[in-house]
Design a protein around this motif. Sequence first.
Motif, PDB file in Angstrom:
ATOM      1  N   LEU A 124       0.815  -1.204   0.000  1.00 16.87           N
ATOM      2  CA  LEU A 124       0.000   0.000   0.000  1.00 16.87           C
ATOM      3  C   LEU A 124       0.857   1.266   0.000  1.00 16.87           C
ATOM      4  N   ALA A 125       1.967   1.245   0.742  1.00 14.12           N
ATOM      5  CA  ALA A 125       2.864   2.397   0.752  1.00 14.12           C
ATOM      6  C   ALA A 125       3.481   2.617  -0.626  1.00 14.12           C
ATOM      7  N   GLY A 183       2.188   1.833  -3.354  1.00 13.41           N
ATOM      8  CA  GLY A 183       1.117   2.280  -4.234  1.00 13.41           C
ATOM      9  C   GLY A 183       0.928   3.783  -4.246  1.00 13.41           C
ATOM     10  N   GLU A 184       1.427   4.492  -3.230  1.00 10.92           N
ATOM     11  CA  GLU A 184       1.308   5.945  -3.172  1.00 10.92           C
ATOM     12  C   GLU A 184       2.516   6.673  -3.764  1.00 10.92           C
ATOM     13  N   PRO A 217      -1.759  -2.544  -5.701  1.00 14.76           N
ATOM     14  CA  PRO A 217      -1.828  -1.219  -6.326  1.00 14.76           C
ATOM     15  C   PRO A 217      -1.392  -1.291  -7.791  1.00 14.76           C
ATOM     16  N   GLU A 243       0.785   4.388   6.004  1.00 13.02           N
ATOM     17  CA  GLU A 243       1.042   5.822   6.057  1.00 13.02           C
ATOM     18  C   GLU A 243       2.458   6.122   6.542  1.00 13.02           C
ATOM     19  N   GLY A 273       4.884   5.010   3.858  1.00 12.66           N
ATOM     20  CA  GLY A 273       4.838   5.916   2.714  1.00 12.66           C
ATOM     21  C   GLY A 273       5.580   7.214   2.997  1.00 12.66           C
ATOM     22  N   SER A 274       5.406   7.753   4.203  1.00 18.08           N
ATOM     23  CA  SER A 274       6.107   8.978   4.580  1.00 18.08           C
ATOM     24  C   SER A 274       7.613   8.767   4.595  1.00 18.08           C
TER      25      SER A 274
END
Length: 386
Positions: A248-249, A251-252, A271, A344, A347-348
């Motif tokens: 998911l990370a 995917g961003e 993703p 989150e 991703g950061s």
Amino acid sequence: MAVSARILLTCLPYYSHLVPVLVPVAKALQRAGHAVAVATAPAMADDLARHGIEHLPLPHVRTLEQLLADPAVLSSPGMPGAEDEEAADTARAREEPGALTKAFAGPLAGIFARDLITAARRWRPDVLVRECNEFGGYLAAVKLGLPRAVLDIAPGTAAHLPFLHDTLNAELAALGAPVADDPARPNDGLLASVVPARWYPEPVPSLRCYRPDDPGHDDFAPLAVAGLGTVAHTVVPEASRLLAAMALALGELPGPAVLSTGPGEWTGPRPSNVRIVPFAPQSRLLGRASLFLSHGGFGGVQEALRAGTPMVVLPLFADQPANARRIAELGLGVAVDPAEASPEVLGSACLRVLAPEFRGRAAEFAGVVRELPGFDVLAGDLAALR
């Protein structure tokens, strides 16, 4: 070409311990005209045959998967019990060596050593070279009086040697071999590293550093490469959760990514920009990637260091917390606590490491790697030990 020396390599039966470093070293020894073989579990036969390297199968040595699947092994003296399994995902268990670490230097190393002594007496090596996690080679070399060297494929594990001192001495005594006064004795002699000396927080007297062979580059150029290696899936209960968060990370991110999920069917998120594969040619992808997201195992870390790829790491066990600290100290990436690794947070961290300053420091470190002598020099140094 005349054979100059007979060099026997040993390693634990894991792909990540064998293929990234031991196989290229064996190929360098072959190029130099030396006879070379790798002693390890029978399960590694196909990997060694694929690379054209002689295999000395040790009949009683098992893979980690085989060991963990056998209740009789887990309950035997010196092996980890249920209390260690319950603590497997705690911060303390990540930082400190435990019963499994001691087992691989104790009863499992003793089994390895006895098989190895039998094989070595047939094969008659001039020098024995072990990867640093494999202690049966140390025990056998002391018993047989062989010159020895260590391939330091996991520098952080040297900190475990005082913890393992009495365990190793007990195995030496059981073999009728002289015990050691110095806890660092398993790493004495030539300690061959695959990263520059600056990686090591403290000077190491016997250290020599070499440049691994260039793996080349894959045609695909992802922004990020990610995975948890080949061992975590077996020993870390949270691996599937972490892989899903990683997907998911990724995917961003503003570009394509590759996530290696390991064996088994992937049922997690997919993703659109993330290529999900069971196994990726990691070393070939990293040279064109801008980010490496992993558990911080040293095999992948040294590949990223060579490629100049900044890192985000989620240290899980063994040497990984030490690797994560060193990556952060050198400004080559950041570490994320696995317990806090939400999509989150990951991703950061990934977006932070994509900043130019991380890329610049990683590229500078890779330049130092390129200045090291290659494995052909290492082959000569190993042969000179006889």
